[in-house]
Design a protein around this motif. Structure first.
Motif, PDB file in Angstrom:
ATOM      1  N   MET A  73      48.830  48.749   0.770  1.00 49.26           N
ATOM      2  CA  MET A  73      47.636  48.447   1.544  1.00 49.26           C
ATOM      3  C   MET A  73      47.842  48.822   3.012  1.00 49.26           C
ATOM      4  N   LYS A  74      46.824  49.481   3.546  1.00 48.85           N
ATOM      5  CA  LYS A  74      46.902  49.885   4.942  1.00 48.85           C
ATOM      6  C   LYS A  74      45.552  49.626   5.584  1.00 48.85           C
ATOM      7  N   VAL A  75      45.561  49.208   6.840  1.00 46.83           N
ATOM      8  CA  VAL A  75      44.263  49.050   7.503  1.00 46.83           C
ATOM      9  C   VAL A  75      43.784  50.443   7.929  1.00 46.83           C
ATOM     10  N   ARG A  76      42.477  50.544   8.126  1.00 48.99           N
ATOM     11  CA  ARG A  76      41.890  51.856   8.368  1.00 48.99           C
ATOM     12  C   ARG A  76      42.417  52.493   9.647  1.00 48.99           C
ATOM     13  N   GLU A  77      42.647  53.802   9.552  1.00 47.77           N
ATOM     14  CA  GLU A  77      43.187  54.592  10.657  1.00 47.77           C
ATOM     15  C   GLU A  77      42.351  54.466  11.931  1.00 47.77           C
ATOM     16  N   ASN A  78      41.006  54.477  11.764  1.00 47.96           N
ATOM     17  CA  ASN A  78      40.164  54.591  12.966  1.00 47.96           C
ATOM     18  C   ASN A  78      39.884  53.240  13.652  1.00 47.96           C
ATOM     19  N   LEU A  79      40.479  52.153  13.159  1.00 47.91           N
ATOM     20  CA  LEU A  79      40.276  50.858  13.827  1.00 47.91           C
ATOM     21  C   LEU A  79      40.966  50.874  15.193  1.00 47.91           C
ATOM     22  N   ALA A  80      40.261  50.338  16.189  1.00 47.13           N
ATOM     23  CA  ALA A  80      40.876  50.236  17.518  1.00 47.13           C
ATOM     24  C   ALA A  80      41.359  48.799  17.700  1.00 47.13           C
ATOM     25  N   ILE A  81      42.683  48.631  17.884  1.00 46.85           N
ATOM     26  CA  ILE A  81      43.253  47.284  18.042  1.00 46.85           C
ATOM     27  C   ILE A  81      43.852  47.195  19.446  1.00 46.85           C
ATOM     28  N   SER A  82      43.281  46.291  20.248  1.00 47.67           N
ATOM     29  CA  SER A  82      43.809  46.198  21.613  1.00 47.67           C
ATOM     30  C   SER A  82      44.892  45.129  21.686  1.00 47.67           C
ATOM     31  N   ASP A  83      45.654  45.147  22.778  1.00 54.47           N
ATOM     32  CA  ASP A  83      46.735  44.167  22.966  1.00 54.47           C
ATOM     33  C   ASP A  83      46.204  42.745  23.019  1.00 54.47           C
ATOM     34  N   THR A  84      44.924  42.609  23.415  1.00 50.11           N
ATOM     35  CA  THR A  84      44.353  41.268  23.537  1.00 50.11           C
ATOM     36  C   THR A  84      43.932  40.702  22.182  1.00 50.11           C
ATOM     37  N   GLY A  85      44.019  41.521  21.123  1.00 55.47           N
ATOM     38  CA  GLY A  85      43.618  41.057  19.801  1.00 55.47           C
ATOM     39  C   GLY A  85      42.175  41.391  19.469  1.00 55.47           C
ATOM     40  N   PHE A  86      41.547  42.230  20.304  1.00 55.27           N
ATOM     41  CA  PHE A  86      40.166  42.633  20.028  1.00 55.27           C
ATOM     42  C   PHE A  86      40.200  43.856  19.111  1.00 55.27           C
ATOM     43  N   VAL A  87      39.497  43.738  17.980  1.00 54.42           N
ATOM     44  CA  VAL A  87      39.484  44.839  17.007  1.00 54.42           C
ATOM     45  C   VAL A  87      38.076  45.408  16.937  1.00 54.42           C
ATOM     46  N   PHE A  88      37.967  46.730  17.046  1.00 55.09           N
ATOM     47  CA  PHE A  88      36.663  47.389  16.954  1.00 55.09           C
ATOM     48  C   PHE A  88      36.670  48.337  15.762  1.00 55.09           C
ATOM     49  N   ASP A  89      35.678  48.135  14.879  1.00 47.86           N
ATOM     50  CA  ASP A  89      35.513  49.029  13.732  1.00 47.86           C
ATOM     51  C   ASP A  89      34.444  50.064  14.109  1.00 47.86           C
ATOM     52  N   PRO A  90      34.844  51.301  14.424  1.00 50.93           N
ATOM     53  CA  PRO A  90      33.864  52.292  14.898  1.00 50.93           C
ATOM     54  C   PRO A  90      32.914  52.783  13.813  1.00 50.93           C
ATOM     55  N   THR A  91      33.235  52.513  12.551  1.00 52.77           N
ATOM     56  CA  THR A  91      32.343  52.968  11.485  1.00 52.77           C
ATOM     57  C   THR A  91      31.141  52.040  11.338  1.00 52.77           C
ATOM     58  N   SER A  92      31.399  50.722  11.456  1.00 46.61           N
ATOM     59  CA  SER A  92      30.301  49.770  11.287  1.00 46.61           C
ATOM     60  C   SER A  92      29.769  49.252  12.614  1.00 46.61           C
ATOM     61  N   GLY A  93      30.565  49.376  13.676  1.00 50.37           N
ATOM     62  CA  GLY A  93      30.178  48.821  14.970  1.00 50.37           C
ATOM     63  C   GLY A  93      30.577  47.354  15.110  1.00 50.37           C
ATOM     64  N   ASP A  94      31.200  46.790  14.060  1.00 48.23           N
ATOM     65  CA  ASP A  94      31.617  45.381  14.123  1.00 48.23           C
ATOM     66  C   ASP A  94      32.846  45.224  15.017  1.00 48.23           C
ATOM     67  N   SER A  95      32.960  44.040  15.613  1.00 43.35           N
ATOM     68  CA  SER A  95      34.181  43.751  16.367  1.00 43.35           C
ATOM     69  C   SER A  95      34.669  42.354  16.012  1.00 43.35           C
ATOM     70  N   PHE A  96      35.959  42.140  16.170  1.00 42.86           N
ATOM     71  CA  PHE A  96      36.603  40.886  15.763  1.00 42.86           C
ATOM     72  C   PHE A  96      37.613  40.462  16.827  1.00 42.86           C
ATOM     73  N   SER A  97      37.847  39.156  16.918  1.00 46.71           N
ATOM     74  CA  SER A  97      38.891  38.666  17.818  1.00 46.71           C
ATOM     75  C   SER A  97      40.010  38.033  16.998  1.00 46.71           C
ATOM     76  N   LEU A  98      41.220  38.462  17.264  1.00 51.92           N
ATOM     77  CA  LEU A  98      42.376  37.926  16.525  1.00 51.92           C
ATOM     78  C   LEU A  98      43.243  37.080  17.450  1.00 51.92           C
ATOM     79  N   ASN A  99      43.923  36.072  16.852  1.00 55.27           N
ATOM     80  CA  ASN A  99      44.901  35.342  17.653  1.00 55.27           C
ATOM     81  C   ASN A  99      46.188  36.173  17.723  1.00 55.27           C
ATOM     82  N   PRO A 100      47.147  35.782  18.559  1.00 55.32           N
ATOM     83  CA  PRO A 100      48.337  36.641  18.757  1.00 55.32           C
ATOM     84  C   PRO A 100      49.113  36.933  17.466  1.00 55.32           C
ATOM     85  N   ILE A 101      49.198  35.957  16.567  1.00 50.63           N
ATOM     86  CA  ILE A 101      49.960  36.201  15.325  1.00 50.63           C
ATOM     87  C   ILE A 101      49.230  37.227  14.456  1.00 50.63           C
ATOM     88  N   ALA A 102      47.893  37.051  14.338  1.00 48.15           N
ATOM     89  CA  ALA A 102      47.105  37.994  13.543  1.00 48.15           C
ATOM     90  C   ALA A 102      47.146  39.396  14.166  1.00 48.15           C
TER      91      ALA A 102
END
Lengths: 84, 347
Positions: free
Chosen positions: A1-30
Motif C-alpha cells: 500500500m502506498k499513498v498517492r504520488e500527487n498528494l502534497a504533505i506539508s511539515d505542519t501536517g496539512f495534506v492537499f489532494d489535488p485531484t479532488s481538492g480536499d484537504s486534511f489536517s494531521l497530528n504530528p504522529i499521523a
C-alpha cells in the motif's frame, strides 16, 4: 500500500489532494506515518520507527497503522484508488 | 508596447448570481499584450459593473434579447459609431443566440466575436444532452424535455426520484416527488418559459472545467476546478484548481470532436466510482474565469487574440491548488450618476 504520488504533505501536517481538492489536517504522529507511507516504507520498518520513538508496543502500532490506512482508502488517498 | 483595442463586454451583474463580465474585464485589463478600453453593455441600470470606473470605461444600455436582434443591432451600430469596438464578448446564456445570429452583421461593422456556431450551441443544449452524449460517446445522465405539467406523472419508471428539474437557461431544483416537480415546473415556466428539462440525479461531487476552443479542434486552454463554497443559488463563492487528467482528457475530447469555437464551461459529476458524467455545457466563459487567470491561463486575453486573428499557442500548464474566494463590496455613488444612466442610457 502506498499513498498517492500527487498528494502534497506539508511539515505542519496539512495534506492537499489535488485531484479532488480536499484537504486534511494531521497530528504530528499521523504526519510522520503519512510520510513513511508515501516513501513506501514496509510495515516492519514503520513498527520499528514508532516503537523506538514512543512508548508503544508493536501490536498497537500495527493496529493503528491498519486503521489509518483504512481511513486513507476511504478518502481515496491510496494509490490503488487513484485512476487519474 | 501594448496594442490598444476597444472591447465591449456584457454581464456586468456582479451580484450574488454573478455574470462573467467583470472577471472577464479584470482579466483583459491584466493583459501584457493588449491595452484595453472597456465598453460595458448593460441591460439593467443597477448592474454593479456600470459603476466600477476603474474597470469599465464607459457603459451603454442595450435592449433585452426579447426585443429582437434588429433592436440590438441598431443600438450597437450607435455604440460602435462612438466607440469603434474591435471585439465583443457576450456573457449571458439568454443573449448568446442573438449575438451568434448577428455575428456576420457585427463582422461587417468591424466588430469581431469568438462564439460557438449555432449548430454547436444547439446540440449541446440541455434539451439535447442525451443525443450529445450518444453522438460524442460521453457519459450523460438520462434527461428529457417536458412541455406540460401533465407529463410529470408519466416520468416514472423512466426516471427514478430524486431528479433535477431544470430551466432551459438557468435554475435547477432537486425534486423527490411529483408534487415538488410540479412546484418547480410552474416556477421555471413562469420565469424562463418552456421546455423544462428533467434530468436524472447523479450522486457524486460536482466539478467544473473552463476551456477555450479554437474552432478547429484544439483546446487553447483548460482549467479544472471544484467549488468549495456554494451559495443558495448554487453559484461558486470559493473554489480550487484541480490536477485531474481525466477531466482534462474529457475536455480535449469534447472540444476536438465538436470543433468547439469560443469559451465554455463543462459541468461534471464525479461519482464515487470515479466516473465522470457531463451534466451541462455552458457555451460561454463562466463567472469564475479569473481563477484560471490566477492559475496561469488568461483565457479572455486568448479569446480576444483568436477573435482578432492572432496566432495563439495553447496553454500547457496551470497552477494546481490555486483558490478563489469571492466577497461583496459596497460602492457609493450619487443619484446624479444613476440619473445620467437612466435618462441617457449611457454612463
Amino acid at each position: 500500500m502506498k499513498v498517492r504520488e500527487n498528494l502534497a504533505i506539508s511539515d505542519t501536517g496539512f495534506v492537499f489532494d489535488p485531484t479532488s481538492g480536499d484537504s486534511f489536517s494531521l497530528n504530528p504522529i499521523a504526519t510522520d506515518l503519512m510520510n513513511l507511507l508515501k516513501n513506501s516504507t514496509s510495515m516492519e520498518d514503520i513498527k520499528f520507527y514508532f516503537v523506538n520513538k514512543y512508548e508503544v508496543s508493536e501490536s498497537t502500532v500495527e493496529k493503528d497503522v491498519i486503521d489509518f490506512i483504512s481511513v486513507l482508502k476511504q478518502h481515496g488517498l491510496t494509490e490503488s484508488e487513484d485512476e487519474n | 508596447m501594448r496594442t490598444k483595442i476597444t472591447v465591449a463586454v456584457t454581464g456586468l451583474n456582479n451580484t450574488d448570481n454573478p455574470g462573467p463580465g467583470i472577471p472577464v474585464i479584470r482579466s483583459l485589463k491584466e493583459s501584457d499584450f493588449f491595452e484595453v478600453r472597456v465598453i460595458g453593455l448593460a441591460y439593467e441600470n443597477l448592474e454593479p459593473g456600470i459603476y466600477m470606473k476603474d474597470l469599465v470605461d464607459k457603459t451603454y444600455q442595450i435592449p433585452y434579447p426579447t426585443a429582437g436582434t434588429e433592436a440590438l443591432i441598431s443600438r450597437l451600430e450607435y455604440v460602435n459609431s462612438v466607440e469603434n469596438i474591435q471585439v465583443l464578448i457576450p456573457n449571458f446564456d439568454a443573449e448568446l443566440y442573438s449575438f451568434m445570429k448577428s455575428a456576420e452583421k457585427l463582422d461587417e461593422m468591424g466588430i469581431k466575436t469568438w462564439l460557438p456556431t449555432l449548430e454547436q450551441f444547439e446540440e449541446r443544449h440541455k434539451v439535447n444532452l442525451s443525443d450529445f452524449g450518444k453522438k460524442y460517446d460521453v457519459k450523460v445522465p438520462e434527461s428529457k424535455a417536458i412541455f406540460s405539467a401533465g407529463e410529470i406523472y408519466s416520468l416514472t419508471p423512466e426516471f427514478k426520484y430524486p431528479f433535477l428539474v431544470k430551466g432551459k437557461f438557468y435554475d435547477a431544483y432537486l425534486a423527490y416527488n411529483p408534487e415538488q416537480v410540479k412546484m418547480h415546473f410552474d416556477k421555471i415556466i413562469s420565469k424562463w418559459g418552456g421546455p423544462v428539462i428533467i434530468q436524472q440525479f447523479v450522486h457524486g461531487t460536482e466539478v467544473n472545467v473552463i476551456a477555450l476552443g479554437d474552432g478547429r479542434g484544439t483546446t487553447v486552454g483548460a482549467v479544472p476546478m471544484r467549488k468549495q463554497y456554494i451559495t443558495d443559488k448554487g453559484k461558486a463563492w470559493g473554489g480550487i484548481t484541480l490536477d485531474d487528467k481525466r477531466m482534462l482528457a474529457l475536455t480535449h475530447k469534447i472540444i476536438n470532436a465538436t470543433k468547439w469555437k469560443g469559451g465554455m464551461e463543462l459541468e461534471l459529476i464525479k461519482t464515487h466510482n470515479n466516473e465522470l458524467y457531463l451534466i451541462e455545457i455552458n457555451p460561454r466563459i463562466p463567472a469564475w474565469v479569473y481563477l484560471a487567470v490566477g492559475a496561469g491561463q488568461n483565457l479572455p486575453e486568448a479569446l480576444v487574440k483568436l477573435a482578432l486573428g492572432y496566432e495563439v499557442t495553447p496553454f500547457d500548464k496551470y497552477d494546481v491548488g490555486k483558490m478563489f474566494i469571492r466577497y461583496s463590496w459596497d460602492m457609493i455613488t450619487d443619484i446624479q450618476t444613476f440619473e445620467r444612466l437612466s435618462t441617457f442610457g449611457e454612463l
